[in-house]
Design a protein around this motif. Structure first.
Motif: not given
Length: 171
Positions: A85, A88-90, A92-94, A96-97, A156, A159
């Motif tokens: 990591w 990334g904002e969260s 979950r978002e990380l 998911a990518e 992203g 991300t």
């Protein structure tokens, strides 16, 4: 399939500033971390690894160093991949990518890693015998030879992650 909506579905390991290392469980006592008596400690050897990954001898086995920069790292068994990591904002978002990042990755050079079984991922500064007293992950790998490839991915605008993927070649 794991749902990444639950933050507790993935465990992360962090370092105090140096590399993380995945060492076969059977040779943990041979890793001295930053406590070595020689001119260069095992931790110093891990810090000398250039690039995203590297291999170091430990006892009669080999450890995988996750180099480049310290980053919280998880292991996703469904992808046989370490996820690092970087931004990334969260969680979950990380996470998911990850599938899209795996599909579009521009992988670096592949190395081969012989693994006798389960490995422990932890901060390379710790001695192996103390690794399970701090943040660590036990990864139950099947014995065999693995192809290891790594990359940075930016799936992203906010991300960024590192991927270190393992592929079992044979036993």
């Amino acid at each position: 399939m794991v749902s990444y909506a639950d933050p507790s579905s993935v465990e992360w390991v962090e370092s105090g500033g140096g590399p993380l290392i995945a060492i076969p469980e059977v040779v943990l006592p041979f890793w001295t971390g930053a406590d070595g008596d020689e001119l260069a400690s095992d931790y110093d050897r891990a810090c000398e690894v250039e690039g995203l990954t590297g291999l170091l001898p430990v006892g009669n086995a080999t450890a995988l160093v996750l180099g480049d920069e310290p980053a919280a790292t998880a292991y996703l068994p469904e992808h046989t991949t370490f996820v690092r990591w970087f931004a990334g904002e969260s969680e979950r978002e990380l996470l998911a990518e990850v599938p899209a990042a795996l599909d579009t990755a521009a992988w670096g050079r592949e190395v081969h890693w012989q693994v006798p079984g389960a490995v422990i991922l932890f901060d390379a500064a710790w001695p192996g015998e103390e690794s399970t007293k701090t943040g660590h992950l036990r990864i139950p790998l099947a014995p065999g030879r693995y192809a290891v490839r790594a990359t940075h991915a930016e799936p992203g605008p906010e991300t960024w992650l590192g991927l270190v993927q393992l592929r079992l070649l044979g036993r």
